[in-house]
Design a protein around this motif. Structure first.
Motif, PDB file in Angstrom:
ATOM      1  N   PHE A 259       0.817  -1.214   0.000  1.00 59.63           N
ATOM      2  CA  PHE A 259       0.000   0.000   0.000  1.00 59.63           C
ATOM      3  C   PHE A 259       0.855   1.270   0.000  1.00 59.63           C
ATOM      4  CE2 PHE A 259      -2.300  -3.464   1.984  1.00 59.63           C
ATOM      5  CZ  PHE A 259      -3.467  -3.479   1.242  1.00 59.63           C
ATOM      6  N   VAL A 260       2.152   1.093  -0.289  1.00 58.76           N
ATOM      7  CA  VAL A 260       3.084   2.216  -0.382  1.00 58.76           C
ATOM      8  C   VAL A 260       3.709   2.192  -1.765  1.00 58.76           C
ATOM      9  CG1 VAL A 260       5.166   3.277   0.561  1.00 58.76           C
ATOM     10  CG2 VAL A 260       3.555   2.101   2.095  1.00 58.76           C
ATOM     11  N   MET A 261       3.786   3.357  -2.429  1.00 61.92           N
ATOM     12  CA  MET A 261       4.328   3.383  -3.780  1.00 61.92           C
ATOM     13  C   MET A 261       5.809   3.017  -3.771  1.00 61.92           C
ATOM     14  SD  MET A 261       3.459   3.787  -6.938  1.00 61.92           S
ATOM     15  CE  MET A 261       1.993   4.784  -7.078  1.00 61.92           C
ATOM     16  N   GLY A 262       6.664   3.815  -3.143  1.00 58.12           N
ATOM     17  CA  GLY A 262       8.091   3.521  -3.055  1.00 58.12           C
ATOM     18  C   GLY A 262       8.761   3.484  -4.413  1.00 58.12           C
ATOM     19  N   GLU A 263      10.056   3.195  -4.413  1.00 57.76           N
ATOM     20  CA  GLU A 263      10.793   3.183  -5.675  1.00 57.76           C
ATOM     21  C   GLU A 263      10.401   1.997  -6.560  1.00 57.76           C
ATOM     22  OE1 GLU A 263      14.970   2.788  -5.157  1.00 57.76           O
ATOM     23  OE2 GLU A 263      14.859   0.864  -4.103  1.00 57.76           O
ATOM     24  N   ASP A 264       9.882   0.927  -5.955  1.00 56.89           N
ATOM     25  CA  ASP A 264       9.461  -0.239  -6.736  1.00 56.89           C
ATOM     26  C   ASP A 264       8.018  -0.129  -7.217  1.00 56.89           C
ATOM     27  OD1 ASP A 264      11.864  -1.730  -6.618  1.00 56.89           O
ATOM     28  OD2 ASP A 264      11.419  -2.254  -4.538  1.00 56.89           O
ATOM     29  N   LYS A 265       7.351   0.973  -6.848  1.00 53.24           N
ATOM     30  CA  LYS A 265       5.963   1.212  -7.276  1.00 53.24           C
ATOM     31  C   LYS A 265       5.064   0.027  -6.923  1.00 53.24           C
ATOM     32  CE  LYS A 265       7.612   4.114 -11.054  1.00 53.24           C
ATOM     33  NZ  LYS A 265       9.043   3.895 -10.712  1.00 53.24           N
ATOM     34  N   LEU A 266       5.175  -0.453  -5.708  1.00 55.15           N
ATOM     35  CA  LEU A 266       4.447  -1.646  -5.288  1.00 55.15           C
ATOM     36  C   LEU A 266       2.934  -1.432  -5.283  1.00 55.15           C
ATOM     37  CD1 LEU A 266       6.689  -3.044  -2.407  1.00 55.15           C
ATOM     38  CD2 LEU A 266       6.542  -3.821  -4.769  1.00 55.15           C
ATOM     39  N   ASP A 465      10.728  -6.371 -13.466  1.00 54.07           N
ATOM     40  CA  ASP A 465      10.955  -5.784 -12.148  1.00 54.07           C
ATOM     41  C   ASP A 465      11.808  -4.526 -12.271  1.00 54.07           C
ATOM     42  OD1 ASP A 465      10.346  -6.090  -9.446  1.00 54.07           O
ATOM     43  OD2 ASP A 465      12.294  -6.944  -9.006  1.00 54.07           O
ATOM     44  N   LEU A 466      12.800  -4.587 -13.142  1.00 49.68           N
ATOM     45  CA  LEU A 466      13.704  -3.449 -13.340  1.00 49.68           C
ATOM     46  C   LEU A 466      12.985  -2.263 -13.977  1.00 49.68           C
ATOM     47  CD1 LEU A 466      16.667  -2.529 -13.110  1.00 49.68           C
ATOM     48  CD2 LEU A 466      17.016  -3.430 -15.418  1.00 49.68           C
ATOM     49  N   ILE A 467      12.093  -2.524 -14.936  1.00 55.22           N
ATOM     50  CA  ILE A 467      11.353  -1.437 -15.575  1.00 55.22           C
ATOM     51  C   ILE A 467      10.524  -0.674 -14.550  1.00 55.22           C
ATOM     52  CG2 ILE A 467       9.445  -0.913 -17.150  1.00 55.22           C
ATOM     53  CD1 ILE A 467      10.439  -3.069 -18.996  1.00 55.22           C
ATOM     54  N   PHE A 468       9.823  -1.390 -13.691  1.00 58.43           N
ATOM     55  CA  PHE A 468       9.014  -0.731 -12.658  1.00 58.43           C
ATOM     56  C   PHE A 468       9.896   0.092 -11.718  1.00 58.43           C
ATOM     57  CE2 PHE A 468       5.754  -3.933 -13.720  1.00 58.43           C
ATOM     58  CZ  PHE A 468       4.629  -3.125 -13.718  1.00 58.43           C
ATOM     59  N   ARG A 469      11.046  -0.444 -11.383  1.00 60.71           N
ATOM     60  CA  ARG A 469      11.894   0.225 -10.406  1.00 60.71           C
ATOM     61  C   ARG A 469      12.592   1.450 -10.996  1.00 60.71           C
ATOM     62  NH1 ARG A 469      14.338  -3.959  -8.948  1.00 60.71           N
ATOM     63  NH2 ARG A 469      16.365  -3.745  -9.954  1.00 60.71           N
ATOM     64  N   GLU A 470      13.001   1.366 -12.254  1.00 65.11           N
ATOM     65  CA  GLU A 470      13.827   2.420 -12.834  1.00 65.11           C
ATOM     66  C   GLU A 470      13.014   3.522 -13.531  1.00 65.11           C
ATOM     67  OE1 GLU A 470      17.119   2.720 -12.483  1.00 65.11           O
ATOM     68  OE2 GLU A 470      17.086   0.946 -11.212  1.00 65.11           O
ATOM     69  N   ALA A 471      11.815   3.194 -14.025  1.00 64.51           N
ATOM     70  CA  ALA A 471      11.001   4.213 -14.711  1.00 64.51           C
ATOM     71  C   ALA A 471      10.590   5.301 -13.721  1.00 64.51           C
ATOM     72  CB  ALA A 471       9.780   3.580 -15.343  1.00 64.51           C
ATOM     73  N   ARG A 475       3.456   6.748 -16.130  1.00 66.74           N
ATOM     74  CA  ARG A 475       3.392   6.959 -17.577  1.00 66.74           C
ATOM     75  C   ARG A 475       4.626   6.394 -18.267  1.00 66.74           C
ATOM     76  NH1 ARG A 475       5.221  10.773 -21.053  1.00 66.74           N
ATOM     77  NH2 ARG A 475       6.140  11.972 -19.344  1.00 66.74           N
ATOM     78  N   ASP A 476       5.780   6.558 -17.631  1.00 63.58           N
ATOM     79  CA  ASP A 476       7.021   6.040 -18.213  1.00 63.58           C
ATOM     80  C   ASP A 476       7.080   4.518 -18.162  1.00 63.58           C
ATOM     81  OD1 ASP A 476       8.265   8.526 -18.904  1.00 63.58           O
ATOM     82  OD2 ASP A 476       8.603   8.891 -16.776  1.00 63.58           O
ATOM     83  N   SER A 494      22.214  -6.765 -15.061  1.00 64.87           N
ATOM     84  CA  SER A 494      22.991  -5.520 -15.081  1.00 64.87           C
ATOM     85  C   SER A 494      23.168  -5.011 -16.503  1.00 64.87           C
ATOM     86  CB  SER A 494      24.350  -5.749 -14.427  1.00 64.87           C
ATOM     87  OG  SER A 494      25.041  -6.804 -15.066  1.00 64.87           O
ATOM     88  N   ASP A 495      23.332  -5.936 -17.483  1.00 66.51           N
ATOM     89  CA  ASP A 495      23.441  -5.521 -18.882  1.00 66.51           C
ATOM     90  C   ASP A 495      22.139  -4.899 -19.355  1.00 66.51           C
ATOM     91  OD1 ASP A 495      25.980  -6.560 -18.923  1.00 66.51           O
ATOM     92  OD2 ASP A 495      25.341  -8.512 -19.721  1.00 66.51           O
ATOM     93  N   TYR A 496      21.021  -5.498 -18.957  1.00 63.67           N
ATOM     94  CA  TYR A 496      19.730  -4.981 -19.365  1.00 63.67           C
ATOM     95  C   TYR A 496      19.453  -3.625 -18.738  1.00 63.67           C
ATOM     96  CZ  TYR A 496      14.784  -4.869 -20.439  1.00 63.67           C
ATOM     97  OH  TYR A 496      13.542  -4.505 -20.899  1.00 63.67           O
ATOM     98  N   LYS A 497      19.922  -3.424 -17.524  1.00 63.04           N
ATOM     99  CA  LYS A 497      19.741  -2.138 -16.860  1.00 63.04           C
ATOM    100  C   LYS A 497      20.412  -1.028 -17.663  1.00 63.04           C
ATOM    101  CE  LYS A 497      20.336   0.130 -12.378  1.00 63.04           C
ATOM    102  NZ  LYS A 497      20.729  -0.062 -10.971  1.00 63.04           N
ATOM    103  N   ALA A 498      21.568  -1.337 -18.214  1.00 65.21           N
ATOM    104  CA  ALA A 498      22.262  -0.342 -19.027  1.00 65.21           C
ATOM    105  C   ALA A 498      21.458  -0.016 -20.285  1.00 65.21           C
ATOM    106  CB  ALA A 498      23.646  -0.880 -19.414  1.00 65.21           C
ATOM    107  N   GLN A 499      20.818  -1.058 -20.880  1.00 69.10           N
ATOM    108  CA  GLN A 499      19.979  -0.818 -22.050  1.00 69.10           C
ATOM    109  C   GLN A 499      18.811   0.098 -21.697  1.00 69.10           C
ATOM    110  OE1 GLN A 499      18.709  -4.463 -23.977  1.00 69.10           O
ATOM    111  NE2 GLN A 499      20.520  -5.526 -23.218  1.00 69.10           N
ATOM    112  N   LEU A 500      18.199  -0.145 -20.546  1.00 67.25           N
ATOM    113  CA  LEU A 500      17.064   0.661 -20.119  1.00 67.25           C
ATOM    114  C   LEU A 500      17.458   2.114 -19.917  1.00 67.25           C
ATOM    115  CD1 LEU A 500      14.087   0.687 -19.212  1.00 67.25           C
ATOM    116  CD2 LEU A 500      14.878   0.212 -16.892  1.00 67.25           C
ATOM    117  N   GLU A 501      18.602   2.339 -19.270  1.00 67.68           N
ATOM    118  CA  GLU A 501      19.075   3.691 -19.028  1.00 67.68           C
ATOM    119  C   GLU A 501      19.359   4.397 -20.346  1.00 67.68           C
ATOM    120  OE1 GLU A 501      22.375   2.939 -16.531  1.00 67.68           O
ATOM    121  OE2 GLU A 501      21.201   2.861 -14.681  1.00 67.68           O
TER     122      GLU A 501
END
Length: 508
Positions: A259-266, A465-471, A475-476, A494-501
């Motif tokens: 019930f808390v948004m947080g960085e993971d948008k839970l 999981d990474l998309i939710f955390r990093e966006a 909307r993003d 970690s490689d995929y995180k670089a692609q997302l960034e």
């Protein structure tokens, strides 16, 4: 179609019987309500031979008995919040099958309405355990490119359970004066529950659950068996390392964090799951599946024999329509499937309201209503007879996947209980206007999905999981999820995180 024989065994020996039991017990009782031997055994819920105030009272009691199964399933699903991660996926599935057998024996041997209701609630608890756990187990054992087709099979098998129940009821209906008619019908799910109990001990545990329990060697062995690769292969080592890395990126979370948004948008992710299961029930799926014999026989005035044949044919058509979703879900994506399904169901419910407004004596209107029931059973499986269970396992984080799936599945059962409980009374009191409620709710699906639901097709669970955390915003999340970034299972997170960034920087 399937990666190997082990995956085929998972689907044939556990997923199929689990969801046939789900569908059969959900729909089976609706077809028994006008059996002569049934009304003789349980006169307190006889609506076929009563009128006026007595019929209204019996309708309420009947709705409660039919809905008691879903009430048990609600508690069964919720219990997975506490026992799902403690017992693991396999032992929870085994427990669910055992509980359902106990309930089935009580139900089919009942001589009183109390015993029948207790048995039905216990069956619901078992089915609730299965419905909250099996999709998670299968999703966590499947690769990204096969996950959609594998998990939406749950909907196909639910529809198979619906179809089997209607044809079995049609056959037993001709045993007019014997309790063997309805007892025989209720005994069929015992076979499927027994198959689960005999099979699940020999199948692999979820590699992701094993990693969470720090059983790395067992996780590698399970993953290697599922992928038919050597335990020490680079692909197996890399994927297990990616799972470990994803878990390390998360701090310890509890249920209150939902019930808390947080960085993971839970909270956002939790809301997606809850709303999707609400849409699944309140767009008319349970209404048609459970009460379709009554709709054909009473509402459309087609008589018992014709009504049961048409109900059986409609459920068989629904089962066949599930193959559309099976072959398209990983091609068109989850979002498109949900939007097409919602728009189609809304159209059909609107047409049902209009055609039923002419009354049951209008032959042309009855034909039109029958056509739109069949058309509804085509649109429903495209997005809301399996894909809804799939999607909740995909957007949930690893640390809360079972809890989020369990609570959202309990929400599914809660609204199913509401529909099963109020439908007999609603048909009796407001008639065709009842369909308008479902038409409006189903019409909300397409715009809601378009603006708020990210695409999950082809994405590794750790990548999602990474998309939710990093966006940076909701909307993003939706925008970034639609980018075609399917990667191999062996790519490191970690490689995929670089692609997302990189993508985020380019779009900014």
């Amino acid at each position: 179609m399937f990666e190997n024989y082990l995956q085929l065994a998972q689907i044939a020996l556990v997923v199929c019987p689990s969801y046939v039991v789900f569908g059969y017990n959900q729909a089976g009782l609706g077809g028994l309500l006008n059996f002569p031997s049934w009304t003789e055994q349980f006169p307190a819920i006889d609506t076929a031979n009563t009128v006026g105030h007595e019929k209204s009272h019996h309708s309420t009691v009947q709705g409660a008995i039919v809905a008691s199964f879903t009430l048990g399933a609600l508690f069964g699903s919720l219990s997975c919040v506490w026992i799902g991660d403690y017992l693991g996926r396999k032992r929870t599935i085994f427990l669910g099958a055992c509980v359902s057998i106990v309930g089935q024996v009580l139900e089919l041997s009942a001589h009183s309405l109390l015993q029948f209701t207790i048995g039905r609630v216990i069956i619901g608890v078992g089915v609730g355990l299965l419905s909250a756990t099996v999709p998670v187990w299968l999703s966590e054992c499947s690769s990204a490119d096969k996950r959609g087709r594998n998990v939406v099979l749950t909907g196909l098998f639910i529809a198979l359970g619906f179809a089997i129940s209607e044809w079995v009821n049609f056959g037993f209906y001709h045993i007019q004066d014997s309790a063997a008619s309805w007892r025989g019908s209720l005994s069929v799910p015992l076979l499927f529950s027994s198959v689960i109990i005999c099979s699940i001990p020999f199948l692999p545990e979820s590699p992701r659950w094993l990693v969470r329990k720090n059983e790395i060697t067992a996780a590698k062995q399970a993953l290697a068996a599922l992928k038919q690769k050597p335990v020490d292969s680079d692909e197996i080592i890399a994927e297990v390392a990616g799972i470990e890395m994803s878990l390390e990126d998360h701090k310890e979370v509890s249920l209150k964090d939902l019930f808390v948004m947080g960085e993971d948008k839970l909270f956002y992710r939790f809301a997606l799951c809850m709303l999707l299961q609400f849409f699944q029930q309140m767009s008319g799926g349970t209404l048609i599946s459970v009460y379709i014999p009554i709709i054909f026989e009473k509402n459309l005035n087609l008589g018992p024999s014709t009504g049961k044949i048409l109900a059986s044919a409609a459920m068989t058509w629904k089962f066949l329509s599930c193959f559309v979703c099976f072959f398209s879900i990983d091609r068109i994506g989850r979002r498109v499937a949900f939007m097409i399904s919602g728009a189609g169901m809304s159209l059909c419910m609107t047409a049902m309201a209009v055609s039923n407004s002419f009354g049951s004596d209008n032959h042309s209107a009855s034909i039109a209503s029958g056509f739109f029931i069949f058309l509804f059973n085509f649109f429903l499986p495209i997005g809301f007879l399996g894909a809804n269970f799939l999607y909740t396992t995909e957007v949930a984080p690893a640390s809360l996947r079972v809890a989020m799936q369990a609570i959202s599945t309990a929400n599914h059962w809660l609204w199913m209980f509401a529909v099963a409980m109020m439908t007999p009374v609603a048909f009796n009191d407001i008639g065709y206007r009842y369909y308008i409620v479902y038409a409006v709710i189903a019409g909300m699906i397409a715009p809601t999905v378009y603006f708020f639901y990210p695409e999950t097709t082809g994405q590794n669970l750790e990548d999602l999981d990474l998309i939710f955390r990093e966006a940076p915003s909701i909307r993003d999340v939706v925008r970034l999820s639609k980018k075609p970034r399917v990667r191999s299972e062996s790519t490191h997170t970690s490689d995929y995180k670089a692609q997302l960034e990189h993508i985020d920087l380019v779009e900014c």
